[in-house]
Design a protein around this motif. Structure first.
Motif, PDB file in Angstrom:
ATOM      1  N   MET A  79       0.834  -1.208   0.000  1.00 19.78           N
ATOM      2  CA  MET A  79       0.000   0.000   0.000  1.00 19.78           C
ATOM      3  C   MET A  79       0.871   1.263   0.000  1.00 19.78           C
ATOM      4  O   MET A  79       0.560   2.249  -0.672  1.00 19.78           O
ATOM      5  N   ALA A  80       1.988   1.226   0.713  1.00 22.49           N
ATOM      6  CA  ALA A  80       2.878   2.384   0.745  1.00 22.49           C
ATOM      7  C   ALA A  80       3.506   2.622  -0.622  1.00 22.49           C
ATOM      8  O   ALA A  80       3.678   3.773  -1.046  1.00 22.49           O
ATOM      9  N   ARG A  81       3.846   1.556  -1.318  1.00 24.21           N
ATOM     10  CA  ARG A  81       4.462   1.714  -2.651  1.00 24.21           C
ATOM     11  C   ARG A  81       3.482   2.255  -3.681  1.00 24.21           C
ATOM     12  O   ARG A  81       3.885   2.744  -4.726  1.00 24.21           O
ATOM     13  N   GLN A  82       2.178   2.160  -3.394  1.00 21.51           N
ATOM     14  CA  GLN A  82       1.180   2.655  -4.338  1.00 21.51           C
ATOM     15  C   GLN A  82       0.869   4.135  -4.152  1.00 21.51           C
ATOM     16  O   GLN A  82       0.173   4.722  -4.983  1.00 21.51           O
ATOM     17  N   LEU A  83       1.357   4.753  -3.097  1.00 22.39           N
ATOM     18  CA  LEU A  83       1.097   6.178  -2.859  1.00 22.39           C
ATOM     19  C   LEU A  83       1.704   7.017  -3.987  1.00 22.39           C
ATOM     20  O   LEU A  83       2.788   6.698  -4.481  1.00 22.39           O
ATOM     21  N   PRO A  84       1.030   8.103  -4.412  1.00 24.24           N
ATOM     22  CA  PRO A  84       1.516   8.905  -5.544  1.00 24.24           C
ATOM     23  C   PRO A  84       2.931   9.457  -5.337  1.00 24.24           C
ATOM     24  O   PRO A  84       3.749   9.435  -6.259  1.00 24.24           O
ATOM     25  N   GLN A  85       3.238   9.957  -4.135  1.00 17.08           N
ATOM     26  CA  GLN A  85       4.562  10.524  -3.927  1.00 17.08           C
ATOM     27  C   GLN A  85       5.653   9.451  -4.004  1.00 17.08           C
ATOM     28  O   GLN A  85       6.755   9.694  -4.483  1.00 17.08           O
ATOM     29  N   VAL A  86       5.329   8.235  -3.574  1.00 14.66           N
ATOM     30  CA  VAL A  86       6.294   7.139  -3.659  1.00 14.66           C
ATOM     31  C   VAL A  86       6.437   6.700  -5.109  1.00 14.66           C
ATOM     32  O   VAL A  86       7.545   6.408  -5.574  1.00 14.66           O
ATOM     33  N   GLN A  87       5.339   6.672  -5.854  1.00 15.02           N
ATOM     34  CA  GLN A  87       5.406   6.306  -7.276  1.00 15.02           C
ATOM     35  C   GLN A  87       6.281   7.293  -8.032  1.00 15.02           C
ATOM     36  O   GLN A  87       7.074   6.901  -8.884  1.00 15.02           O
ATOM     37  N   GLY A  88       6.127   8.593  -7.729  1.00 14.77           N
ATOM     38  CA  GLY A  88       6.960   9.601  -8.385  1.00 14.77           C
ATOM     39  C   GLY A  88       8.433   9.387  -8.077  1.00 14.77           C
ATOM     40  O   GLY A  88       9.295   9.485  -8.967  1.00 14.77           O
ATOM     41  N   PHE A  89       8.736   9.067  -6.844  1.00 10.33           N
ATOM     42  CA  PHE A  89      10.119   8.809  -6.446  1.00 10.33           C
ATOM     43  C   PHE A  89      10.661   7.576  -7.164  1.00 10.33           C
ATOM     44  O   PHE A  89      11.790   7.570  -7.657  1.00 10.33           O
ATOM     45  N   ARG A  90       9.843   6.517  -7.248  1.00 11.44           N
ATOM     46  CA  ARG A  90      10.280   5.294  -7.931  1.00 11.44           C
ATOM     47  C   ARG A  90      10.488   5.535  -9.426  1.00 11.44           C
ATOM     48  O   ARG A  90      11.422   4.991 -10.028  1.00 11.44           O
ATOM     49  N   ASP A  91       9.627   6.364 -10.051  1.00 14.15           N
ATOM     50  CA  ASP A  91       9.810   6.712 -11.465  1.00 14.15           C
ATOM     51  C   ASP A  91      11.120   7.471 -11.671  1.00 14.15           C
ATOM     52  O   ASP A  91      11.840   7.241 -12.645  1.00 14.15           O
ATOM     53  N   LYS A  92      11.425   8.373 -10.747  1.00 17.98           N
ATOM     54  CA  LYS A  92      12.666   9.143 -10.833  1.00 17.98           C
ATOM     55  C   LYS A  92      13.881   8.208 -10.752  1.00 17.98           C
ATOM     56  O   LYS A  92      14.838   8.346 -11.524  1.00 17.98           O
ATOM     57  N   ILE A  93      13.822   7.240  -9.859  1.00 20.01           N
ATOM     58  CA  ILE A  93      14.917   6.268  -9.735  1.00 20.01           C
ATOM     59  C   ILE A  93      15.045   5.441 -11.012  1.00 20.01           C
ATOM     60  O   ILE A  93      16.150   5.206 -11.507  1.00 20.01           O
ATOM     61  N   ARG A  94      13.900   5.023 -11.593  1.00 20.31           N
ATOM     62  CA  ARG A  94      13.941   4.244 -12.844  1.00 20.31           C
ATOM     63  C   ARG A  94      14.586   5.035 -13.966  1.00 20.31           C
ATOM     64  O   ARG A  94      15.368   4.505 -14.756  1.00 20.31           O
ATOM     65  N   ARG A  95      14.239   6.333 -14.070  1.00 18.55           N
ATOM     66  CA  ARG A  95      14.833   7.173 -15.123  1.00 18.55           C
ATOM     67  C   ARG A  95      16.337   7.306 -14.934  1.00 18.55           C
ATOM     68  O   ARG A  95      17.104   7.232 -15.894  1.00 18.55           O
ATOM     69  N   LYS A  96      16.773   7.485 -13.693  1.00 16.83           N
ATOM     70  CA  LYS A  96      18.213   7.589 -13.419  1.00 16.83           C
ATOM     71  C   LYS A  96      18.924   6.281 -13.762  1.00 16.83           C
ATOM     72  O   LYS A  96      20.020   6.287 -14.314  1.00 16.83           O
ATOM     73  N   GLN A  97      18.297   5.153 -13.425  1.00 16.12           N
ATOM     74  CA  GLN A  97      18.907   3.860 -13.743  1.00 16.12           C
ATOM     75  C   GLN A  97      18.985   3.661 -15.250  1.00 16.12           C
ATOM     76  O   GLN A  97      19.979   3.148 -15.766  1.00 16.12           O
ATOM     77  N   ALA A  98      17.952   4.073 -15.981  1.00 16.41           N
ATOM     78  CA  ALA A  98      17.963   3.950 -17.441  1.00 16.41           C
ATOM     79  C   ALA A  98      19.052   4.832 -18.035  1.00 16.41           C
ATOM     80  O   ALA A  98      19.776   4.416 -18.950  1.00 16.41           O
ATOM     81  N   ALA A  99      19.187   6.053 -17.506  1.00 12.76           N
ATOM     82  CA  ALA A  99      20.235   6.948 -18.000  1.00 12.76           C
ATOM     83  C   ALA A  99      21.610   6.365 -17.715  1.00 12.76           C
ATOM     84  O   ALA A  99      22.512   6.407 -18.576  1.00 12.76           O
ATOM     85  N   ALA A 100      21.795   5.797 -16.535  1.00 12.88           N
ATOM     86  CA  ALA A 100      23.081   5.185 -16.192  1.00 12.88           C
ATOM     87  C   ALA A 100      23.379   4.011 -17.124  1.00 12.88           C
ATOM     88  O   ALA A 100      24.524   3.836 -17.565  1.00 12.88           O
ATOM     89  N   THR A 101      22.364   3.243 -17.475  1.00 10.15           N
ATOM     90  CA  THR A 101      22.559   2.108 -18.386  1.00 10.15           C
ATOM     91  C   THR A 101      22.996   2.587 -19.767  1.00 10.15           C
ATOM     92  O   THR A 101      23.897   2.009 -20.382  1.00 10.15           O
ATOM     93  N   VAL A 102      22.379   3.654 -20.257  1.00 13.45           N
ATOM     94  CA  VAL A 102      22.751   4.203 -21.570  1.00 13.45           C
ATOM     95  C   VAL A 102      24.191   4.708 -21.541  1.00 13.45           C
ATOM     96  O   VAL A 102      24.971   4.455 -22.462  1.00 13.45           O
TER      97      VAL A 102
END
Length: 149
Positions: A79-102
């Motif tokens: 339930m905590a991972r579904q909160l909007p502010q947590v989702q935004g944080f997780r999206d930000k981490i995913r984008r950083k990981q994708a950029a690091a992979t590139v």
């Protein structure tokens, strides 16, 4: 009795219970074996020395309270991972990981191209691919000149 272990809250393991029960209640030796525990039985000790028993599965070791606590922790985490502010944080981490992979992929490609460019190709045996033998181009050319003469 090995039915329920109060220290761990273990539930009944039916095979172990049956072995202990039959060993204790054998009419020939009932008086001698009345206080025997499973791990005190000689043939059980021999078997366990050769093949130790795996631990009981988690669902047989947990009490109802421990199981409820684990389930509640899992649900609260979900339930905590579904909160909007947590989702935004997780999206930000995913984008950083994708950029690091590139970036890492580009760097590795650059290093490979650099190694290929800087490598001394004269020492490599590429002749086998083109000529079907391990002869250098100079040796092949010398053979051709000898054949012409």
């Amino acid at each position: 009795s090995s039915g329920i272990n109060a220290e761990y809250g273990e539930k009944l393991n039916s095979i172990n219970w049956m072995v202990e029960y039959l060993y204790r209640n054998n009419p020939r030796y009932k008086a001698q074996r009345q206080d025997m525990e499973l791990l005190d039985i000689p043939f059980v000790q021999k078997i366990l020395a050769k093949r130790p028993q795996p631990p009981l599965p988690l669902h047989l070791r947990l009490t109802k309270n421990d199981a409820a606590t684990l389930i509640q922790a899992g649900v609260r985490g979900y339930m905590a991972r579904q909160l909007p502010q947590v989702q935004g944080f997780r999206d930000k981490i995913r984008r950083k990981q994708a950029a690091a992979t590139v970036i890492q992929s580009g760097w590795r490609s650059h290093k490979v191209r650099q190694a290929i460019r800087d490598e001394d190709l004269s020492s490599k045996d590429y002749c086998k691919l083109y000529y079907g033998s391990k002869k250098t181009p100079d040796a092949v050319q010398a053979e051709e000149e000898e054949a012409e003469q």
